[in-house]
Design a protein around this motif. Structure first.
Motif, PDB file in Angstrom:
ATOM      1  N   ASP A 174       0.861  -1.183   0.000  1.00 13.08           N
ATOM      2  CA  ASP A 174       0.000   0.000   0.000  1.00 13.08           C
ATOM      3  C   ASP A 174       0.895   1.230   0.000  1.00 13.08           C
ATOM      4  O   ASP A 174       1.982   1.211   0.576  1.00 13.08           O
ATOM      5  N   SER A 175       0.430   2.289  -0.653  1.00 13.16           N
ATOM      6  CA  SER A 175       1.200   3.539  -0.673  1.00 13.16           C
ATOM      7  C   SER A 175       0.766   4.438   0.477  1.00 13.16           C
ATOM      8  O   SER A 175       0.628   5.646   0.314  1.00 13.16           O
ATOM      9  N   LEU A 176       0.557   3.843   1.656  1.00  6.54           N
ATOM     10  CA  LEU A 176       0.070   4.607   2.801  1.00  6.54           C
ATOM     11  C   LEU A 176       1.000   5.766   3.144  1.00  6.54           C
ATOM     12  O   LEU A 176       0.551   6.864   3.445  1.00  6.54           O
ATOM     13  N   ALA A 177       2.311   5.534   3.096  1.00  9.91           N
ATOM     14  CA  ALA A 177       3.251   6.590   3.447  1.00  9.91           C
ATOM     15  C   ALA A 177       3.158   7.771   2.481  1.00  9.91           C
ATOM     16  O   ALA A 177       3.363   8.923   2.874  1.00  9.91           O
ATOM     17  N   ASP A 178       2.827   7.499   1.201  1.00  6.74           N
ATOM     18  CA  ASP A 178       2.674   8.594   0.245  1.00  6.74           C
ATOM     19  C   ASP A 178       1.532   9.518   0.644  1.00  6.74           C
ATOM     20  O   ASP A 178       1.619  10.742   0.500  1.00  6.74           O
TER      21      ASP A 178
END
Length: 353
Positions: A85-89
């Motif tokens: 998942d690109s949660l940090a983005d």
């Protein structure tokens, strides 16, 4: 410099680690990869409930108000568990970018509140990255046009999917047309914000690479303790010990470099970009060595789909060039240390006159 984390910071990291250990086991990740979207809304909602999406959102917008130093711990956990998942983005890079926008931007506070709640997905397209992660799923994408910042809704974007060696990566080439309706900051305002976004993105990748290095080392240590040759665990052989000791050394030397970079960014220090590039290079080298030696001690089966090592190895290869490849960051380091007025030497390093 004191790199001691507070009890609250360590407790939050431990809580996230225990949560991901349960919710993001390798077999669960494989199931997520096989879906069309390659993402799990349920996992993302649970991560939001744990407070990850609210971590660096200001308290007045419903967040926890924590800084870059805490994210240097959290991104290690995201890397260690290979979160697809690109949660940090969204929760880190775009949150910082949006928080830096002028308060005159009508949607600014609303976006921050939605990030904290976990009810929005935002992709970030920076010129240093030719492809945008999760642009096909994002509610809107933050894009750069000649230094301007544009918030472009999904309906105004055409995406071309790009395959990745890492099955968890969902990368897109984005086609769009800038307009006054999508512009949220002009070039003069946007240029320093984009530079800050680059630093956050590179720091996020560095943390994930360090987490990946540790996971691959742990997998390798477990394997060599069980695999036997000539009636002995192969981990008892000196050559194998040396390989894994080299990886452990690289990881331990990379940790303070990562934490120094996070501290510099959080406190707005002039050398923050230099420290972040150093962290990106150091953590990438640790992860690359962990992948190479992990394959060596596993043998040919380390490449196969059935072995968990390949999941983290491929993620390492995919992330190494994200938010600036090795050449980009080495060029930033070179420009800093070979500048005519570069503050070099032990007197500068240790703050002595």
């Amino acid at each position: 410099m004191d790199f001691t984390f507070t009890d609250d910071e360590r407790a939050f990291q431990d809580a996230i680690s225990r949560f991901l250990m349960t919710e993001a086991a390798p077999e669960a990740l494989r199931e997520i990869w096989e879906t069309d979207a390659g993402r799990s809304p349920d996992l993302r909602n649970k991560m939001a409930e744990q407070g990850l999406t609210a971590l660096s959102i200001p308290e007045e917008a419903g967040g926890l108000g924590m800084g870059d130093v805490v994210w240097s711990l959290m991104t290690q956990e995201l890397g260690y568990y290979g979160i697809p998942d690109s949660l940090a983005d969204t929760a880190y890079v775009s949150a910082g970018l949006i928080a830096a926008l002028p308060e005159t931007v009508a949607d600014r506070n609303g976006w921050l509140e939605q990030i904290a709640e976990g009810s929005i997905r935002i992709a970030v397209g920076h010129p240093v990255n030719p492809l945008v992660a999760d642009a096909h799923l994002a509610d809107f994408t933050l894009l750069n046009h000649e230094g301007e910042i544009h918030a472009v809704p999904r309906s105004l974007i055409d995406v071309e999917h790009n395959a990745s060696i890492d099955s968890s990566r969902r990368l897109c080439r984005v086609m769009w047309e800038p307009s006054n309706s999508t512009r949220v900051a002009d070039a003069e305002t946007g240029a320093p914000i984009w530079e800050e976004a680059l630093n956050r993105g590179a720091l996020s990748v560095a943390g994930q690479l360090l987490g990946l290095a540790q996971r691959m080392l742990d997998l390798s240590v477990d394997y060599v303790a069980q695999r036997k040759q000539f009636g002995k665990p192969i981990g008892s052989f000196q050559a194998v010990k040396h390989h894994l000791a080299d990886v452990a050394s690289k990881i331990e030397f990379a940790k303070p470099v990562l934490y120094r970079a996070a501290y510099s960014l959080q406190h707005g220090q002039a050398d923050a970009a230099l420290h972040i590039s150093q962290a990106h290079v150091a953590c990438a080298e640790a992860a690359h060595l962990a992948a190479r030696h992990g394959i060596q001690v596993h043998g040919a089966m380390g490449y196969t789909w059935e072995v968990d090592l390949q999941m983290f190895m491929k993620r390492t290869w995919a992330l190494e060039s994200s938010w600036g490849d090795r050449a980009f960051h080495k060029a930033r380091i070179s420009a800093a240390i070979f500048a005519d007025d570069a503050p070099l030497g032990p007197g500068q390093t240790f703050g002595r006159s």
